[in-house]
Design a protein around this motif. Structure first.
Motif, short mmCIF file in Angstrom:
data_model
loop_
_atom_site.label_atom_id
_atom_site.label_comp_id
_atom_site.label_asym_id
_atom_site.label_seq_id
_atom_site.Cartn_x
_atom_site.Cartn_y
_atom_site.Cartn_z
N SER A 590 50.90 39.07 41.03
CA SER A 590 50.31 39.56 42.28
C SER A 590 50.46 38.49 43.36
N GLU A 591 51.08 38.88 44.45
CA GLU A 591 51.20 37.99 45.61
C GLU A 591 49.84 37.76 46.26
N ILE A 592 48.97 38.77 46.16
CA ILE A 592 47.63 38.65 46.76
C ILE A 592 46.84 37.55 46.07
N ILE A 593 46.87 37.51 44.72
CA ILE A 593 46.15 36.46 43.98
C ILE A 593 46.71 35.09 44.31
N ARG A 594 48.04 34.99 44.43
CA ARG A 594 48.63 33.69 44.79
C ARG A 594 48.16 33.27 46.17
N LEU A 629 37.27 41.79 50.69
CA LEU A 629 38.43 42.18 51.48
C LEU A 629 39.44 42.95 50.63
N ILE A 630 39.68 42.50 49.40
CA ILE A 630 40.66 43.17 48.53
C ILE A 630 40.23 44.61 48.29
N THR A 631 38.96 44.82 47.91
CA THR A 631 38.50 46.17 47.56
C THR A 631 38.50 47.10 48.78
#
Length: 684
Positions: A590-594, A629-631
């Protein structure tokens, strides 16, 4: 057609009337049968009462003989061979008579059953009456036994007056007044005499009791006078001690603690050279620069005096055992066994430390310096000065002194000679005595022929003692602040100061639900990329503390492994994330987690120096905000058809935050910068 239908109806009505009549006749017959059977039973019960069993027995025998006679006659008629009508008629008549006799037998059987039932009922009633009478008899017998027992108690009763030693009768008449003795009545009545003697005894005892009370009061007065004088004598010693104690502030005011200085000087003469050098350097620094520190020599003087001779004797014994083990080659098994025993004794002797130690009190931590004589190294351990119920004592001292200077973990002996002194056994046991840090060796003047393994560059500084003390004070102060932060995190509290809190929105729905310490081995199993991350950053796991955190917002769960350096907050923590929501998302997929890891791990220089201790709280609060923000952004992307992790028809979370641009760039990054003035979330 109408005539036919009327005829059919009339016929059906007739059939119904016939059926009803038949049913009524059947019911009437059944009722008659019931009444007749009831009357028949009543008649038989009357016959049971009117006749005896002997009469029925006699009738039974007569009936049986009559049946036997008829059967014989029928047999004879059949055997005779006659087949005329008269013979058949006789046989038929005799059969009818025999059948009627069987009816009589059945009646007698029923009467017998009724008489048997009545006899059983009568017997049962009689047994109940007998049981009732027997129970009454048992109760009466128990009452009789109880009364006999009470009578025996009364007969055996021994009055208390029998135990009283009364004065003789002659003495009673001589001493007792006439109002008590009553000579005319008591001489002729033994009971009256006993009562009079008891009354005289009671009067005497009241008089003696009054005398005893007076004597007891006198004794108490004398005892109080003695105790008061004893108290006055005992108060002289505290007064003398207080006089001596009152002179100590004067000594301390002039820096002249004569007694303690004298005792410490005597102990200093018994210190081994490394501890003496360490003690003298730190003590000189305290007197010149920092009086808030305290240093003392702990241990018994007699033990130190006797240690030299005992240590020498122990060495001789060990060498003799080793020589005897090497020279004894008669049996290989015995040789190996003795060699192992000798190595164990040798290892224990090598870990022997001097009975005196140096105790340095820095802030709220006591640091102990001990000297291992055979290994020629100084080991260090520490403990809190006092226990605080609200603070975890293990977190305070865990790796507290590790990496005071770079690459100084204290896990191995810095003395190269120890590598050849049963290294496999010694290195594993040195840490039980303490840790041989490099800075402690330098303070003790041990440079091991000018070579120290992994020597930090700071050791070249001539102001080394001051740098060590400053580093210790900073480390201890930060550690106590860090432990308080951990205590708040265990409660799930993410409280920040007003300036730091302004960088976050007022409402964050995600919450820190758990925070717990962990270990390097557990974290490596949980996060596969943690080991790669530490190798990439060239961080030694020995200089780290590991923790696990869990942040949740309903079904969304963000797991974080935090790696906190021992010199926190001078070095910032690093976190590794794993999102469990509509699948498993890590930095690998996941690019978001990075992006979140980069945001949380890198941008930590925003806090002012006075709030550096809040770095960990800021990182955790950023993670809660990122989970929000993610949710929410994922739900909005789902509505717009822009790619979402959710598979259901309706987003799980509603949009609570104002986000002008959901994603940006080819890597689809989320906005992470919060503008407190407008309330918008913007991209970096």
């Amino acid at each position: 057609m109408s005539k036919i239908s009327k005829r059919i109806e009339s016929e059906s009505v007739k059939q119904d009337t016939k059926k009803n009549k038949n049913e009524l006749s059947i019911l009437a017959v059944a009722n008659k049968v019931k009444e007749s059977s009831k009357n028949f039973m009543e008649i038989e019960e009357k016959e049971v009462e009117s006749r005896t069993g002997e009469n029925d027995l006699k009738m039974f025998k007569e009936t049986c003989s009559e049946v036997r006679r008829l059967m014989t006659d029928i047999l004879k008629l059949k055997v005779s061979g006659k087949t005329d009508e008269e013979t058949k008629k006789k046989i038929m008549e005799k059969r009818v008579e025999a059948s009627l006799l069987f009816v009589t037998l059945k009646k007698l059987n029923r009467i017998d059953k009724l008489r048997l039932k009545k006899a059983r009922d009568t017997t049962h009633d009689a047994k109940q009456r007998v049981d009732s009478f027997h129970l009454q008899l048992e109760n009466l017998l128990y009452e009789v036994f109880h009364l006999k027992k009470e009578v025996d108690k009364c007969l055996e009763f021994k009055s208390k007056d029998e135990d009283i030693e009364l004065v003789p009768v002659e003495e009673f008449y001589q001493e007792a007044p006439p109002s008590i003795s009553k000579t005319e009545l008591t001489k002729s009545n033994q009971h009256k005499l006993t009562l009079a003697r008891l009354e005289w005894e009671f009067e005497q005892r009241k008089r003696l009791s009054e005398q005893c009370r007076n004597l007891e009061q006198n004794r108490e007065k004398a005892s109080n006078e003695i105790a008061q004088k004893q108290k006055q004598l005992e108060s002289l010693l505290p007064r003398l001690n207080s006089i001596l104690e009152s002179t100590r502030p004067l000594q301390e005011e002039f820096n002249l603690p004569v007694e303690r200085i004298k005792f410490q000087k005597e102990l200093a003469l018994l210190l081994p050279d490394p501890l003496y050098i360490l003690y003298s350097q730190i003590k000189a620094f305290i007197e010149a620069c920092d009086p808030s520190l305290q240093i003392s020599i702990e241990g018994g003087m007699e033990d130190a005096l006797n240690f030299g001779s005992k240590n020498k004797t122990g060495l001789d014994e060990i060498l003799e055992d080793v020589d005897s083990a090497e020279s004894d080659m008669e049996a290989e098994y015995e040789t190996n066994k003795r060699t192992v025993t000798s190595n164990k004794m040798k290892t224990d002797w090598q870990l022997t430390r001097h009975p005196l130690r140096i105790q340095l009190t820095v802030e709220r931590v006591v640091i102990n310096f001990a000297y291992l004589i055979t290994l020629n190294i100084v080991v260090v351990d520490c403990k809190p000065l006092q226990r605080d119920n609200g603070i975890d004592q293990h977190c305070i001292i865990d790796n507290l002194l590790s990496e005071i200077f770079p690459n100084d973990h204290g896990d191995e002996s810095p003395n190269w000679v120890n590598c050849f002194q049963a290294r496999s056994m010694v290195n594993g046991k040195i840490n039980e005595q303490g840790k041989p840090y490099l800075w402690a060796q330098r303070l003790a003047g041990l440079d091991f022929n000018g070579v120290v393994k992994s020597t930090p560059q700071t050791f070249i500084n001539t102001e080394f003692v001051e740098s060590v003390v400053v580093a210790l004070k900073n480390r201890i102060n930060y550690r106590f602040q860090f432990v308080k932060v951990l205590h708040l995190l265990e409660k799930g509290e993410l409280n920040l100061n007003q300036d730091s809190n302004a960088a976050f929105p007022a409402t964050i729905y995600s919450r820190l639900v758990s925070w717990a310490p962990s270990s390097y081995e557990e974290c490596i199993v949980t996060s596969k990329n943690l080991d790669q991350l530490l190798n990439f950053l060239e961080i030694n796991p020995k200089a780290l503390m590991f923790f696990k955190a869990s942040i949740e917002r309903e079904s969304a769960k963000l797991l974080a492994i935090f790696v906190v350096p021992v010199d926190y907050p001078n070095s910032a923590p690093i976190c590794s994330l794993e999102l469990l929501w509509n699948g498993k998302h890590t930095r690998e997929n996941s690019e978001i987690i990075r992006g979140i890891e980069a945001e949380v791990n890198v941008s930590i220089n925003e806090l002012p120096p006075q709030h550096k201790i809040d770095i960990l709280i800021v990182q955790l609060k950023k993670l809660t905000l990122h989970l929000d923000l993610i949710t929410e952004i994922d739900g909005q992307l789902m509505k717009r058809g822009g790619g979402s992790w959710q598979s259901q028809a309706k987003p799980e979370f509603s949009a609570e935050k104002m986000i002008p641009q959901l994603i940006k760039g080819h890597d689809r990054t989320f906005p992470t910068k919060y503008d407190a003035g407008s309330g918008f979330f913007l991209h970096q």
